[in-house]
Motif scaffolding. Sequence first.
Motif, PDB file in Angstrom:
ATOM      1  N   ALA A  46       0.868  -1.177   0.000  1.00  0.00           N
ATOM      2  CA  ALA A  46       0.000   0.000   0.000  1.00  0.00           C
ATOM      3  C   ALA A  46       0.904   1.226   0.000  1.00  0.00           C
ATOM      4  O   ALA A  46       1.577   1.516   0.985  1.00  0.00           O
ATOM      5  N   VAL A  47       0.950   1.946  -1.104  1.00  0.00           N
ATOM      6  CA  VAL A  47       1.808   3.122  -1.214  1.00  0.00           C
ATOM      7  C   VAL A  47       0.960   4.340  -1.533  1.00  0.00           C
ATOM      8  O   VAL A  47      -0.123   4.234  -2.107  1.00  0.00           O
ATOM      9  N   ASN A  48       1.465   5.493  -1.166  1.00  0.00           N
ATOM     10  CA  ASN A  48       0.810   6.774  -1.421  1.00  0.00           C
ATOM     11  C   ASN A  48       1.765   7.664  -2.206  1.00  0.00           C
ATOM     12  O   ASN A  48       2.962   7.373  -2.308  1.00  0.00           O
ATOM     13  N   GLY A  49       1.255   8.752  -2.710  1.00  0.00           N
ATOM     14  CA  GLY A  49       2.096   9.713  -3.399  1.00  0.00           C
ATOM     15  C   GLY A  49       3.181  10.241  -2.483  1.00  0.00           C
ATOM     16  O   GLY A  49       2.931  10.547  -1.327  1.00  0.00           O
ATOM     17  N   GLY A  50       4.398  10.314  -2.973  1.00  0.00           N
ATOM     18  CA  GLY A  50       5.523  10.804  -2.188  1.00  0.00           C
ATOM     19  C   GLY A  50       6.320   9.719  -1.503  1.00  0.00           C
ATOM     20  O   GLY A  50       7.427   9.973  -1.024  1.00  0.00           O
ATOM     21  N   ASP A  51       5.797   8.504  -1.413  1.00  0.00           N
ATOM     22  CA  ASP A  51       6.542   7.399  -0.790  1.00  0.00           C
ATOM     23  C   ASP A  51       7.741   7.023  -1.652  1.00  0.00           C
ATOM     24  O   ASP A  51       7.681   7.051  -2.877  1.00  0.00           O
ATOM     25  N   ARG A  52       8.844   6.645  -0.982  1.00  0.00           N
ATOM     26  CA  ARG A  52      10.019   6.165  -1.706  1.00  0.00           C
ATOM     27  C   ARG A  52       9.859   4.670  -1.930  1.00  0.00           C
ATOM     28  O   ARG A  52       9.521   3.933  -1.012  1.00  0.00           O
ATOM     29  N   VAL A  53      10.066   4.245  -3.177  1.00  0.00           N
ATOM     30  CA  VAL A  53       9.938   2.836  -3.513  1.00  0.00           C
ATOM     31  C   VAL A  53      11.172   2.364  -4.267  1.00  0.00           C
ATOM     32  O   VAL A  53      11.915   3.152  -4.828  1.00  0.00           O
ATOM     33  N   GLN A  54      11.348   1.054  -4.240  1.00  0.00           N
ATOM     34  CA  GLN A  54      12.436   0.408  -4.960  1.00  0.00           C
ATOM     35  C   GLN A  54      11.792  -0.500  -5.996  1.00  0.00           C
ATOM     36  O   GLN A  54      10.921  -1.301  -5.673  1.00  0.00           O
ATOM     37  N   ILE A  55      12.224  -0.392  -7.247  1.00  0.00           N
ATOM     38  CA  ILE A  55      11.664  -1.205  -8.322  1.00  0.00           C
ATOM     39  C   ILE A  55      12.689  -2.248  -8.727  1.00  0.00           C
ATOM     40  O   ILE A  55      13.814  -1.921  -9.094  1.00  0.00           O
ATOM     41  N   LYS A  56      12.288  -3.507  -8.621  1.00  0.00           N
ATOM     42  CA  LYS A  56      13.156  -4.606  -9.039  1.00  0.00           C
ATOM     43  C   LYS A  56      12.285  -5.642  -9.733  1.00  0.00           C
ATOM     44  O   LYS A  56      11.247  -6.034  -9.198  1.00  0.00           O
ATOM     45  N   ASN A  57      12.677  -6.038 -10.922  1.00  0.00           N
ATOM     46  CA  ASN A  57      11.934  -6.996 -11.740  1.00  0.00           C
ATOM     47  C   ASN A  57      10.512  -6.534 -12.023  1.00  0.00           C
ATOM     48  O   ASN A  57       9.580  -7.329 -12.059  1.00  0.00           O
ATOM     49  N   GLY A  58      10.306  -5.232 -12.154  1.00  0.00           N
ATOM     50  CA  GLY A  58       9.000  -4.693 -12.492  1.00  0.00           C
ATOM     51  C   GLY A  58       8.032  -4.551 -11.337  1.00  0.00           C
ATOM     52  O   GLY A  58       6.900  -4.147 -11.533  1.00  0.00           O
ATOM     53  N   ILE A  59       8.461  -4.877 -10.114  1.00  0.00           N
ATOM     54  CA  ILE A  59       7.608  -4.781  -8.926  1.00  0.00           C
ATOM     55  C   ILE A  59       8.162  -3.696  -8.013  1.00  0.00           C
ATOM     56  O   ILE A  59       9.335  -3.696  -7.663  1.00  0.00           O
ATOM     57  N   ALA A  60       7.279  -2.771  -7.602  1.00  0.00           N
ATOM     58  CA  ALA A  60       7.685  -1.682  -6.704  1.00  0.00           C
ATOM     59  C   ALA A  60       7.374  -2.075  -5.264  1.00  0.00           C
ATOM     60  O   ALA A  60       6.254  -2.483  -4.955  1.00  0.00           O
ATOM     61  N   THR A  61       8.369  -1.972  -4.399  1.00  0.00           N
ATOM     62  CA  THR A  61       8.192  -2.202  -2.968  1.00  0.00           C
ATOM     63  C   THR A  61       8.718  -0.989  -2.221  1.00  0.00           C
ATOM     64  O   THR A  61       9.542  -0.239  -2.753  1.00  0.00           O
ATOM     65  N   LYS A  62       8.254  -0.812  -1.003  1.00  0.00           N
ATOM     66  CA  LYS A  62       8.720   0.330  -0.216  1.00  0.00           C
ATOM     67  C   LYS A  62      10.223   0.227  -0.003  1.00  0.00           C
ATOM     68  O   LYS A  62      10.744  -0.829   0.334  1.00  0.00           O
ATOM     69  N   ALA A  63      10.903   1.340  -0.211  1.00  0.00           N
ATOM     70  CA  ALA A  63      12.361   1.376  -0.068  1.00  0.00           C
ATOM     71  C   ALA A  63      12.728   1.494   1.406  1.00  0.00           C
ATOM     72  O   ALA A  63      11.998   2.118   2.184  1.00  0.00           O
ATOM     73  N   PRO A  64      13.842   0.908   1.804  1.00  0.00           N
ATOM     74  CA  PRO A  64      14.282   1.062   3.183  1.00  0.00           C
ATOM     75  C   PRO A  64      14.654   2.510   3.475  1.00  0.00           C
ATOM     76  O   PRO A  64      15.211   3.197   2.619  1.00  0.00           O
ATOM     77  N   VAL A  65      14.292   2.966   4.657  1.00  0.00           N
ATOM     78  CA  VAL A  65      14.607   4.338   5.065  1.00  0.00           C
ATOM     79  C   VAL A  65      15.383   4.297   6.372  1.00  0.00           C
ATOM     80  O   VAL A  65      15.321   3.329   7.110  1.00  0.00           O
ATOM     81  N   ALA A  66      16.078   5.371   6.648  1.00  0.00           N
ATOM     82  CA  ALA A  66      16.869   5.464   7.869  1.00  0.00           C
ATOM     83  C   ALA A  66      15.955   5.462   9.097  1.00  0.00           C
ATOM     84  O   ALA A  66      14.922   6.096   9.111  1.00  0.00           O
ATOM     85  N   LYS A  67      16.359   4.741  10.119  1.00  0.00           N
ATOM     86  CA  LYS A  67      15.572   4.663  11.350  1.00  0.00           C
ATOM     87  C   LYS A  67      16.040   5.645  12.413  1.00  0.00           C
ATOM     88  O   LYS A  67      15.324   5.938  13.341  1.00  0.00           O
ATOM     89  N   GLN A  68      17.263   6.158  12.269  1.00  0.00           N
ATOM     90  CA  GLN A  68      17.803   7.082  13.252  1.00  0.00           C
ATOM     91  C   GLN A  68      18.130   8.412  12.592  1.00  0.00           C
ATOM     92  O   GLN A  68      18.512   8.456  11.435  1.00  0.00           O
ATOM     93  N   VAL A  69      17.992   9.463  13.369  1.00  0.00           N
ATOM     94  CA  VAL A  69      18.325  10.804  12.886  1.00  0.00           C
ATOM     95  C   VAL A  69      19.411  11.356  13.794  1.00  0.00           C
ATOM     96  O   VAL A  69      19.298  11.337  15.014  1.00  0.00           O
ATOM     97  N   PHE A  70      20.492  11.845  13.198  1.00  0.00           N
ATOM     98  CA  PHE A  70      21.597  12.417  13.956  1.00  0.00           C
ATOM     99  C   PHE A  70      21.677  13.914  13.682  1.00  0.00           C
ATOM    100  O   PHE A  70      21.761  14.326  12.530  1.00  0.00           O
ATOM    101  N   PRO A  71      21.641  14.739  14.720  1.00  0.00           N
ATOM    102  CA  PRO A  71      21.776  16.192  14.499  1.00  0.00           C
ATOM    103  C   PRO A  71      23.190  16.524  14.041  1.00  0.00           C
ATOM    104  O   PRO A  71      24.150  15.926  14.497  1.00  0.00           O
ATOM    105  N   VAL A  72      23.294  17.478  13.145  1.00  0.00           N
ATOM    106  CA  VAL A  72      24.620  17.894  12.661  1.00  0.00           C
ATOM    107  C   VAL A  72      24.811  19.373  12.906  1.00  0.00           C
ATOM    108  O   VAL A  72      23.928  20.127  13.033  1.00  0.00           O
TER     109      VAL A  72
END
Length: 72
Positions: A46-72
């Motif tokens: 289930a994806v919405n507009g703006g979601d990052r996806v990974q396309i492999k073999n013609g199938i789009a799946t949700k792309a992995p995203v960072a779980k931690q945020v580090f201040p810089v």
Amino acid sequence: MSFALKELSRLLATDAPVVGAVVGVDGSVVRVATERGAVTARTLDAVNGGDRVQIKNGIATKAPVAKQVFPV
């Protein structure tokens, strides 16, 4: 030396996954903006507009995203 047909198929069907952002959803078909241009692919997630996806073999799946945020 490779055959011309083999070289053409390698150029058309890359094995590397493509990452992009969903710009349109029509049922189970999504339109994804990538660095190579817009691509249409099927999805099982289930994806919405703006979601990052990974396309492999013609199938789009949700792309992995960072779980931690580090201040810089």
